[in-house]
Design a protein around this motif. Structure first.
Motif, mmCIF file in Angstrom:
data_model
loop_
_atom_site.group_PDB
_atom_site.id
_atom_site.type_symbol
_atom_site.label_atom_id
_atom_site.label_comp_id
_atom_site.label_asym_id
_atom_site.label_seq_id
_atom_site.Cartn_x
_atom_site.Cartn_y
_atom_site.Cartn_z
ATOM 1 N N THR A 158 54.524 63.634 95.701
ATOM 2 C CA THR A 158 55.359 64.757 95.265
ATOM 3 C C THR A 158 54.970 65.196 93.866
ATOM 4 O O THR A 158 54.817 66.392 93.588
ATOM 5 C CB THR A 158 56.851 64.369 95.308
ATOM 6 O OG1 THR A 158 57.199 63.983 96.651
ATOM 7 C CG2 THR A 158 57.730 65.534 94.885
ATOM 8 N N LEU A 159 54.783 64.217 92.967
ATOM 9 C CA LEU A 159 54.352 64.539 91.606
ATOM 10 C C LEU A 159 52.922 65.076 91.596
ATOM 11 O O LEU A 159 52.611 66.047 90.901
ATOM 12 C CB LEU A 159 54.443 63.295 90.721
ATOM 13 C CG LEU A 159 55.850 62.749 90.430
ATOM 14 C CD1 LEU A 159 55.761 61.443 89.659
ATOM 15 C CD2 LEU A 159 56.670 63.769 89.649
ATOM 16 N N LEU A 163 53.358 69.043 91.801
ATOM 17 C CA LEU A 163 53.411 69.387 90.386
ATOM 18 C C LEU A 163 52.022 69.449 89.740
ATOM 19 O O LEU A 163 51.577 70.507 89.299
ATOM 20 C CB LEU A 163 54.304 68.389 89.647
ATOM 21 C CG LEU A 163 55.740 68.244 90.206
ATOM 22 C CD1 LEU A 163 56.556 67.302 89.343
ATOM 23 C CD2 LEU A 163 56.428 69.589 90.327
ATOM 24 N N ASN A 166 49.291 71.571 91.626
ATOM 25 C CA ASN A 166 49.626 72.991 91.570
ATOM 26 C C ASN A 166 49.369 73.573 90.183
ATOM 27 O O ASN A 166 49.048 74.752 90.043
ATOM 28 C CB ASN A 166 51.077 73.216 92.003
ATOM 29 C CG ASN A 166 51.196 73.296 93.520
ATOM 30 O OD1 ASN A 166 50.208 73.438 94.228
ATOM 31 N ND2 ASN A 166 52.414 73.209 94.025
ATOM 32 N N SER A 167 49.495 72.749 89.146
ATOM 33 C CA SER A 167 49.145 73.226 87.805
ATOM 34 C C SER A 167 47.629 73.444 87.697
ATOM 35 O O SER A 167 47.174 74.355 87.017
ATOM 36 C CB SER A 167 49.624 72.233 86.733
ATOM 37 O OG SER A 167 48.871 71.047 86.730
ATOM 38 N N THR A 193 53.736 82.678 88.827
ATOM 39 C CA THR A 193 54.955 81.874 88.860
ATOM 40 C C THR A 193 56.041 82.567 89.665
ATOM 41 O O THR A 193 56.742 81.928 90.474
ATOM 42 C CB THR A 193 55.453 81.610 87.423
ATOM 43 O OG1 THR A 193 54.432 80.924 86.691
ATOM 44 C CG2 THR A 193 56.706 80.753 87.430
ATOM 45 N N TYR A 368 53.007 72.264 98.108
ATOM 46 C CA TYR A 368 54.474 72.253 98.043
ATOM 47 C C TYR A 368 55.057 71.597 99.294
ATOM 48 O O TYR A 368 55.982 70.782 99.215
ATOM 49 C CB TYR A 368 55.009 73.686 97.900
ATOM 50 C CG TYR A 368 56.487 73.762 98.208
ATOM 51 C CD1 TYR A 368 57.437 73.371 97.263
ATOM 52 C CD2 TYR A 368 56.931 74.156 99.465
ATOM 53 C CE1 TYR A 368 58.785 73.395 97.564
ATOM 54 C CE2 TYR A 368 58.273 74.182 99.770
ATOM 55 C CZ TYR A 368 59.202 73.801 98.823
ATOM 56 O OH TYR A 368 60.537 73.809 99.130
ATOM 57 N N TYR A 388 63.151 69.904 92.709
ATOM 58 C CA TYR A 388 61.703 69.883 92.964
ATOM 59 C C TYR A 388 61.119 71.287 92.950
ATOM 60 O O TYR A 388 60.065 71.536 92.345
ATOM 61 C CB TYR A 388 61.445 69.196 94.314
ATOM 62 C CG TYR A 388 60.044 69.360 94.853
ATOM 63 C CD1 TYR A 388 58.938 68.864 94.173
ATOM 64 C CD2 TYR A 388 59.829 70.022 96.077
ATOM 65 C CE1 TYR A 388 57.657 69.012 94.682
ATOM 66 C CE2 TYR A 388 58.550 70.162 96.585
ATOM 67 C CZ TYR A 388 57.464 69.665 95.878
ATOM 68 O OH TYR A 388 56.199 69.815 96.390
ATOM 69 N N ALA A 391 60.846 72.526 89.466
ATOM 70 C CA ALA A 391 59.753 71.826 88.778
ATOM 71 C C ALA A 391 58.394 72.396 89.184
ATOM 72 O O ALA A 391 57.490 72.531 88.354
ATOM 73 C CB ALA A 391 59.809 70.327 89.087
ATOM 74 N N VAL A 392 58.236 72.731 90.466
ATOM 75 C CA VAL A 392 56.981 73.315 90.945
ATOM 76 C C VAL A 392 56.703 74.628 90.220
ATOM 77 O O VAL A 392 55.592 74.872 89.726
ATOM 78 C CB VAL A 392 57.030 73.558 92.475
ATOM 79 C CG1 VAL A 392 55.831 74.401 92.928
ATOM 80 C CG2 VAL A 392 57.036 72.234 93.225
ATOM 81 N N MET A 395 55.720 73.994 86.602
ATOM 82 C CA MET A 395 54.382 73.424 86.471
ATOM 83 C C MET A 395 53.291 74.470 86.720
ATOM 84 O O MET A 395 52.214 74.414 86.128
ATOM 85 C CB MET A 395 54.201 72.248 87.437
ATOM 86 C CG MET A 395 54.892 70.976 86.973
ATOM 87 S SD MET A 395 54.246 70.335 85.404
ATOM 88 C CE MET A 395 52.682 69.644 85.931
#
Length: 478
Positions: A158-159, A163, A166-167, A193, A368, A388, A391-392, A395
């Motif tokens: 998940t992180l 996150l 995806n960054s 975004t 995602y 979550y 946060a996505v 990020m």
């Protein structure tokens, strides 16, 4: 920021210099040999299976999951992204031409690991309202009775995908548009975004289907452009192969420590791109409706070849033929753009910018989904899902503005931790995948369309989706 960079650097040094390279190669070779070279033996079969409709389930009911081809597209949408265009360029600029050889090698060996993890994901998948879901967290819980291990993996994926990866995708998109059009990275990041937010908070299925349609077309277009460049420079191709092999094993590189750099960068960037053994693609593999788990294991193995041997190689040849990789300070997506433009003209910048936008944005959507599926494994809380999603989005905005090195370094760290846990699990469970392959090969030899049941392999437990119907079958011992 300096503290974060130091921690990330230390973690990467430990994982990649001492642990993961050995695990990936040793386990990849083990899976390859134990499966009797499944990735080569069934290569033709992979293409045949790709077109299999699977319009009905084993029980004859209306299909619950997606088709084999759709599951292949979901994982490919996640695989084909920045790693293919920017990651390969980074590998060559930092590790030299020899990195390409190690990228090829890890794909050929890692395909064995990909087969095992995706077959296990199919065997231990569970039913949900949309069909099926599964992945490493599920086979860790059901086959190893280690829910704690599944929880750790779920947190990491998940992180990592939702996150950090995806960054990376956002970072590459903004750099590509800056190079092609001179656009402000912040403005592109804000637009990206907003689009990401709209997608993951609603309408995601419709847009995901559009992405699945567009990405194969763009991937084909990219490979065709690369093929044109290769044909245009056909007389130089033997020299390029000699450069790749020589840089991977040359005396000069050995004395200067270049072999180690090439090996590390080739394996890291290869794994980031094809995800073999990392534990990500099995989440997509588990969603497919097939009559036998091995079918999807073989199809996902084809994804590794498609990603690395086809698309990554296209980028590598473009970069090496241009010679732009020797330019100091030029790396990542900007190196790919410069290399392509030197071969086809100024429109190469624009072409790569649009390719990377479609590749990377589809990856953001696919990444995602991986995170959401694993949040459902942990507790399925709507609150955590909302957190979550926020946060996505944050990020994506952060990644669009960050320095390129820290983003890729964090991706390497989280990818390494994920791969470490998943490789331990599939090393312990590999015998189940081998038994399933034996059952599949036996039925194929008898001229049957292979069908799998929960008791096809003696000793299987906690199987939810392969109910036994009809007459008894011979059991394959594990």
């Amino acid at each position: 920021m300096h503290f974060l960079e130091a921690v990330v650097s230390l973690g990467n040094t430990i994982l990649w210099s001492y642990v993961l390279i050995a695990m990936l190669i040793v386990l990849g070779l083990y899976f390859t040999v134990r499966s009797n070279f499944v990735q080569f033996r069934f290569f033709k079969e992979m293409f045949c299976l790709l077109t299999e409709g699977a319009s009905k389930s084993v029980s004859g009911e209306k299909k619950k999951g997606v088709s084999s081809f759709q599951a292949f597209c979901i994982s490919t949408a996640s695989r084909v992204g920045t790693g293919n265009l920017a990651g390969v360029a980074i590998a060559v600029s930092v590790g030299g031409p020899g990195a390409v050889f190690w990228m090829w090698l890890i794909a050929l060996i890692g395909a064995g690991s990909s087969f095992v993890e995706s077959t296990l994901a199919q065997i231990y998948k569970v039913k949900d309202e949309n069909g099926y879901r599964g992945g490493p967290a599920y086979y860790m819980e059901k086959a190893l009775n280690a829910r704690w291990m599944g929880i750790i993996f779920s947190i990491l994926i998940t992180l990592c995908f939702g996150l950090v990866f995806n960054s990376v995708q956002a970072n590459t998109i903004t750099f590509a548009f800056e190079q092609a059009f001179g656009t402000n990275r912040l403005m592109v990041g804000i637009i990206l975004t907003i689009i990401t937010g709209l997608v993951i908070f609603g309408g995601i299925k419709r847009i995901a289907k559009v992405a699945e349609f567009i990405v194969p077309i763009m991937a084909t277009a990219y490979v065709l452009v690369a093929a044109f460049i290769i044909i245009k420079n056909i007389s130089a191709i033997p020299t390029i192969f000699k450069l790749i092999i020589g840089s991977a094993f040359g005396v000069k590189q050995a004395v200067g420590g270049g072999i180690g750099a090439a090996m590390m960068m080739g394996i890291k960037r290869g794994l980031f791109s094809n995800e073999a053994g990392m534990g990500s693609a099995p989440n997509a593999a588990a969603t497919a409706e097939v009559t036998h788990p091995v079918k999807q294991g073989l199809i996902q193995t084809l994804g590794v070849f498609t990603d690395t041997l086809l698309i990554c190689s296209a980028t590598a040849f473009i970069v090496l033929l241009s010679g732009a990789y020797t330019t100091e300070g030029l790396t990542g997506i900007q190196l790919t753009q410069t290399a392509l433009s030197s071969q086809v003209g100024a429109w190469g910048n624009t072409f790569i910018a649009f390719c990377i936008f479609l590749f990377a944005f589809s990856s953001i959507v696919g990444n995602y989904y991986y995170g959401e599926s694993n949040i459902e494994f942990m507790n399925g809380s709507k609150t955590w899902l909302f957190v979550y999603r926020i946060a996505v989005v944050l990020m994506v905005l952060w990644g669009s503005q960050s320095a390129i090195q820290i983003v890729w370094d964090m991706a390497d760290l989280f990818m390494g931790m994920m791969a470490f846990i998943n490789l331990i699990a599939i090393a312990m469970l590999g015998k189940i995948a081998f038994a399933a392959l034996k059952d599949y090969a036996k039925q194929k030899k008898e001229g049957k369309d292979p069908v799998f049941y929960a008791d096809s392999i003696d000793g299987l437990k906690n199987i939810e989706c392969w109910e036994k119907l009809g007459t008894n079958k011979d059991k394959i011992a594990i």
